[in-house]
Write a protein that holds these residues in place. Structure first.
Motif, PDB file in Angstrom:
ATOM      1  N   GLU A 178      -9.619  15.533   7.398  1.00 31.70           N
ATOM      2  CA  GLU A 178     -10.408  14.772   6.442  1.00 31.70           C
ATOM      3  C   GLU A 178     -10.905  13.477   7.089  1.00 31.70           C
ATOM      4  OE1 GLU A 178      -8.477  14.096   2.768  1.00 31.70           O
ATOM      5  OE2 GLU A 178      -8.025  16.221   2.403  1.00 31.70           O
ATOM      6  N   LEU A 179     -12.191  13.228   6.940  1.00 32.26           N
ATOM      7  CA  LEU A 179     -12.796  12.056   7.568  1.00 32.26           C
ATOM      8  C   LEU A 179     -12.863  10.909   6.565  1.00 32.26           C
ATOM      9  CD1 LEU A 179     -15.652  13.827   9.555  1.00 32.26           C
ATOM     10  CD2 LEU A 179     -13.287  13.388  10.238  1.00 32.26           C
ATOM     11  N   ASP A 180     -11.703  10.495   6.074  1.00 31.67           N
ATOM     12  CA  ASP A 180     -11.650   9.382   5.132  1.00 31.67           C
ATOM     13  C   ASP A 180     -11.159   8.116   5.838  1.00 31.67           C
ATOM     14  OD1 ASP A 180      -8.984   9.873   5.531  1.00 31.67           O
ATOM     15  OD2 ASP A 180      -8.634  10.750   3.569  1.00 31.67           O
ATOM     16  N   ARG A 181     -11.119   7.037   5.114  1.00 34.23           N
ATOM     17  CA  ARG A 181     -10.709   5.754   5.693  1.00 34.23           C
ATOM     18  C   ARG A 181      -9.206   5.617   5.799  1.00 34.23           C
ATOM     19  NH1 ARG A 181     -14.956   1.943   5.306  1.00 34.23           N
ATOM     20  NH2 ARG A 181     -13.452   0.237   5.261  1.00 34.23           N
ATOM     21  N   GLY A 182      -8.480   6.461   5.080  1.00 33.62           N
ATOM     22  CA  GLY A 182      -7.035   6.380   5.132  1.00 33.62           C
ATOM     23  C   GLY A 182      -6.500   5.164   4.376  1.00 33.62           C
ATOM     24  N   PRO A 183      -5.191   4.928   4.455  1.00 33.82           N
ATOM     25  CA  PRO A 183      -4.581   3.826   3.697  1.00 33.82           C
ATOM     26  C   PRO A 183      -4.546   2.506   4.445  1.00 33.82           C
ATOM     27  CG  PRO A 183      -2.859   5.128   4.707  1.00 33.82           C
ATOM     28  CD  PRO A 183      -4.169   5.745   5.143  1.00 33.82           C
ATOM     29  N   HIS A 184      -5.191   2.425   5.609  1.00 35.47           N
ATOM     30  CA  HIS A 184      -4.998   1.256   6.473  1.00 35.47           C
ATOM     31  C   HIS A 184      -5.496  -0.038   5.839  1.00 35.47           C
ATOM     32  CE1 HIS A 184      -3.815   4.121   9.477  1.00 35.47           C
ATOM     33  NE2 HIS A 184      -5.001   4.703   9.448  1.00 35.47           N
ATOM     34  N   LEU A 185      -6.629   0.000   5.130  1.00 39.55           N
ATOM     35  CA  LEU A 185      -7.147  -1.222   4.531  1.00 39.55           C
ATOM     36  C   LEU A 185      -6.211  -1.738   3.446  1.00 39.55           C
ATOM     37  CD1 LEU A 185      -9.376  -3.315   4.359  1.00 39.55           C
ATOM     38  CD2 LEU A 185     -10.597  -1.801   2.764  1.00 39.55           C
ATOM     39  N   SER A 186      -5.708  -0.843   2.613  1.00 40.88           N
ATOM     40  CA  SER A 186      -4.782  -1.278   1.566  1.00 40.88           C
ATOM     41  C   SER A 186      -3.484  -1.805   2.168  1.00 40.88           C
ATOM     42  CB  SER A 186      -4.491  -0.120   0.604  1.00 40.88           C
ATOM     43  OG  SER A 186      -3.883   0.966   1.277  1.00 40.88           O
ATOM     44  N   TYR A 187      -3.030  -1.176   3.245  1.00 42.71           N
ATOM     45  CA  TYR A 187      -1.829  -1.678   3.919  1.00 42.71           C
ATOM     46  C   TYR A 187      -2.074  -3.076   4.481  1.00 42.71           C
ATOM     47  CZ  TYR A 187       0.305   2.967   3.688  1.00 42.71           C
ATOM     48  OH  TYR A 187       0.845   4.154   3.264  1.00 42.71           O
ATOM     49  N   ALA A 188      -3.253  -3.298   5.066  1.00 39.99           N
ATOM     50  CA  ALA A 188      -3.569  -4.618   5.615  1.00 39.99           C
ATOM     51  C   ALA A 188      -3.556  -5.679   4.511  1.00 39.99           C
ATOM     52  CB  ALA A 188      -4.928  -4.585   6.313  1.00 39.99           C
ATOM     53  N   VAL A 189      -4.166  -5.352   3.367  1.00 41.69           N
ATOM     54  CA  VAL A 189      -4.173  -6.301   2.248  1.00 41.69           C
ATOM     55  C   VAL A 189      -2.749  -6.602   1.799  1.00 41.69           C
ATOM     56  CG1 VAL A 189      -4.876  -6.610  -0.153  1.00 41.69           C
ATOM     57  CG2 VAL A 189      -6.476  -5.632   1.499  1.00 41.69           C
ATOM     58  N   GLN A 190      -1.900  -5.589   1.761  1.00 39.69           N
ATOM     59  CA  GLN A 190      -0.509  -5.808   1.367  1.00 39.69           C
ATOM     60  C   GLN A 190       0.210  -6.750   2.327  1.00 39.69           C
ATOM     61  OE1 GLN A 190       1.515  -2.081   0.834  1.00 39.69           O
ATOM     62  NE2 GLN A 190       0.011  -1.309  -0.647  1.00 39.69           N
ATOM     63  N   TRP A 191       0.023  -6.538   3.635  1.00 39.99           N
ATOM     64  CA  TRP A 191       0.694  -7.411   4.608  1.00 39.99           C
ATOM     65  C   TRP A 191       0.195  -8.844   4.491  1.00 39.99           C
ATOM     66  CZ3 TRP A 191       5.107  -6.191   6.286  1.00 39.99           C
ATOM     67  CH2 TRP A 191       5.436  -4.889   6.653  1.00 39.99           C
ATOM     68  N   PHE A 192      -1.104  -9.032   4.306  1.00 38.14           N
ATOM     69  CA  PHE A 192      -1.636 -10.391   4.131  1.00 38.14           C
ATOM     70  C   PHE A 192      -1.088 -11.025   2.843  1.00 38.14           C
ATOM     71  CE2 PHE A 192      -5.506  -8.889   6.707  1.00 38.14           C
ATOM     72  CZ  PHE A 192      -4.948  -9.355   7.874  1.00 38.14           C
ATOM     73  N   CYS A 193      -0.930 -10.232   1.795  1.00 36.41           N
ATOM     74  CA  CYS A 193      -0.352 -10.751   0.547  1.00 36.41           C
ATOM     75  C   CYS A 193       1.102 -11.151   0.756  1.00 36.41           C
ATOM     76  CB  CYS A 193      -0.464  -9.703  -0.559  1.00 36.41           C
ATOM     77  SG  CYS A 193      -2.145  -9.448  -1.181  1.00 36.41           S
ATOM     78  N   PHE A 194       1.845 -10.358   1.514  1.00 39.65           N
ATOM     79  CA  PHE A 194       3.237 -10.716   1.791  1.00 39.65           C
ATOM     80  C   PHE A 194       3.307 -12.056   2.530  1.00 39.65           C
ATOM     81  CE2 PHE A 194       4.418  -5.949   1.907  1.00 39.65           C
ATOM     82  CZ  PHE A 194       4.490  -5.929   0.532  1.00 39.65           C
ATOM     83  N   ALA A 195       2.398 -12.259   3.494  1.00 39.82           N
ATOM     84  CA  ALA A 195       2.376 -13.524   4.231  1.00 39.82           C
ATOM     85  C   ALA A 195       2.061 -14.687   3.291  1.00 39.82           C
ATOM     86  CB  ALA A 195       1.357 -13.458   5.360  1.00 39.82           C
ATOM     87  N   ALA A 196       1.071 -14.479   2.414  1.00 40.82           N
ATOM     88  CA  ALA A 196       0.711 -15.544   1.470  1.00 40.82           C
ATOM     89  C   ALA A 196       1.852 -15.844   0.511  1.00 40.82           C
ATOM     90  CB  ALA A 196      -0.541 -15.140   0.693  1.00 40.82           C
ATOM     91  N   ILE A 197       2.540 -14.809   0.042  1.00 39.29           N
ATOM     92  CA  ILE A 197       3.663 -15.011  -0.868  1.00 39.29           C
ATOM     93  C   ILE A 197       4.768 -15.813  -0.188  1.00 39.29           C
ATOM     94  CG2 ILE A 197       5.534 -13.806  -2.061  1.00 39.29           C
ATOM     95  CD1 ILE A 197       3.513 -11.582  -2.672  1.00 39.29           C
ATOM     96  N   ALA A 198       5.039 -15.493   1.081  1.00 40.68           N
ATOM     97  CA  ALA A 198       6.095 -16.216   1.796  1.00 40.68           C
ATOM     98  C   ALA A 198       5.748 -17.698   1.944  1.00 40.68           C
ATOM     99  CB  ALA A 198       6.319 -15.579   3.167  1.00 40.68           C
ATOM    100  N   VAL A 199       4.515 -18.002   2.350  1.00 39.53           N
ATOM    101  CA  VAL A 199       4.119 -19.394   2.566  1.00 39.53           C
ATOM    102  C   VAL A 199       4.021 -20.149   1.246  1.00 39.53           C
ATOM    103  CG1 VAL A 199       2.283 -20.889   3.429  1.00 39.53           C
ATOM    104  CG2 VAL A 199       2.956 -18.860   4.734  1.00 39.53           C
ATOM    105  N   ILE A 200       3.346 -19.553   0.268  1.00 43.47           N
ATOM    106  CA  ILE A 200       3.171 -20.232  -1.012  1.00 43.47           C
ATOM    107  C   ILE A 200       4.514 -20.397  -1.726  1.00 43.47           C
ATOM    108  CG2 ILE A 200       2.116 -20.048  -3.299  1.00 43.47           C
ATOM    109  CD1 ILE A 200      -0.233 -18.621  -1.977  1.00 43.47           C
ATOM    110  N   GLY A 201       5.330 -19.352  -1.675  1.00 44.38           N
ATOM    111  CA  GLY A 201       6.639 -19.449  -2.320  1.00 44.38           C
ATOM    112  C   GLY A 201       7.501 -20.534  -1.703  1.00 44.38           C
ATOM    113  N   TRP A 202       7.466 -20.637  -0.367  1.00 46.38           N
ATOM    114  CA  TRP A 202       8.241 -21.695   0.294  1.00 46.38           C
ATOM    115  C   TRP A 202       7.670 -23.070  -0.046  1.00 46.38           C
ATOM    116  CZ3 TRP A 202      12.758 -22.659   1.835  1.00 46.38           C
ATOM    117  CH2 TRP A 202      13.044 -23.708   2.721  1.00 46.38           C
ATOM    118  N   GLY A 203       6.351 -23.173  -0.138  1.00 45.60           N
ATOM    119  CA  GLY A 203       5.750 -24.452  -0.516  1.00 45.60           C
ATOM    120  C   GLY A 203       6.146 -24.874  -1.917  1.00 45.60           C
TER     121      GLY A 203
END
Length: 297
Positions: free
Chosen positions: A240-265
């Motif tokens: 299948e020539l689809d985009r796969g889950p990589h973009l959603s995974y990237a958004v999740q990792w960036f959200c985890f980083a933001a949660i860690a920084v904002i939560g610590w702040g």
């Protein structure tokens, strides 16, 4: 009102460093997923371009494989049914089963392994292939895919100490069940066959024909139809020539980083506000009395 300076402690410094490390790792994983997305899109483009090209006739196994991956190829020859084996643990439509691999002796010489498709198996391993043998000359259109990957160094060393490849049966056994490969690797598969095979595998593609293969001449069609009843292996389509889950995974990792920084702040800001209050208010926020434990009468 003067702002209360933030008190720096060894524990706070260590925690801040830990949060920054976690955030940096999450950001790096996010960009890694974006790289994977770019690689997948490039692979999709390459596969689409190659599948659109005319089928390449493969007259012999002595073929330059450069640029052959994911090209449609045309094979003519005869199956070596006695050397068929299956790849265990292959699902189709949510049902357990196997992939059927049969060597094809080419008219011009040499042998190519053909993935004829999927068969159901309750244990995703055991299946009898005799009812699906194809007798006589055949012609098929398939897609060239890379050969089995080599084993990892540790696994290769472990197999080198054994006299036979890792399988649950052998073609020479009287057992009707087909030989099963759970983790095939290039060297082990080649060692199990009595002849050299091409450096690629052909995955039979779903075509207009309903039989497993198209007879290369009309005289062989009747004999082969009797030897190969309907309900043979289900052919596997191109990836299948689809985009796969990589973009959603990237958004999740960036959200985890933001949660860690904002939560610590937020935690640091709360600690700073608490430090600026009178002792009584600080004790109240901690749920204790400023005068300490109440004295007994």
């Amino acid at each position: 009102m003067a702002r209360t300076p933030l008190r720096i402690t060894p524990g706070g410094v260590a925690a801040t460093i830990g949060v920054m490390i976690v955030a940096a790792v999450c950001v790096r994983l996010g960009f890694w997923q974006l790289d994977r997305l770019e690689w997948r899109l490039e692979r999709n483009r390459l596969i689409a371009e190659r599948l659109a090209l005319p089928a390449v006739p493969v007259a012999s196994a002595e073929l330059d494989t450069a640029g052959l991956a994911y090209r449609r190829v045309e094979l003519r020859g005869e199956y070596d049914n006695a050397r068929s084996f299956v790849l265990a643990g292959r699902a189709h439509g949510g049902a357990p089963g196997v992939h059927v691999i049969t060597p094809l002796r080419l008219e011009g010489g040499g042998v190519v392994l053909v993935n004829r498709g999927w068969l159901p198996a309750p244990d995703a391993a055991t299946v009898e292939l005799a009812p699906y043998d194809v007798v006589g000359p055949v012609r098929l259109i398939g897609m060239a895919v890379p050969f089995f990957a080599p084993a990892a160094p540790r696994e290769a060393d472990a197999r080198a100490r054994t006299s036979t490849p890792v399988r649950v049966s052998d073609p020479d056994d009287e057992d009707a069940a087909a030989p099963v490969w759970f983790r095939p690797d290039a060297a082990a598969v080649r060692a199990s066959l009595p002849y050299p095979v091409a450096d690629f595998i052909v995955q039979a593609l779903p075509e207009a024909a309903t039989a497993d293969d198209v007879a290369s001449d009309g005289g062989a069609a009747g004999a082969r139809a009797a030897a190969h009843p309907p309900g043979g292996p289900t052919r596997i389509g191109p990836p299948e020539l689809d985009r796969g889950p990589h973009l959603s995974y990237a958004v999740q990792w960036f959200c985890f980083a933001a949660i860690a920084v904002i939560g610590w702040g937020v935690m640091v800001g709360k600690a700073r506000r608490t430090a600026g209050r009178p002792p009584a208010a600080q004790a109240a926020s901690r749920g204790s009395s400023p005068s300490g434990p109440a004295s007994r009468p």
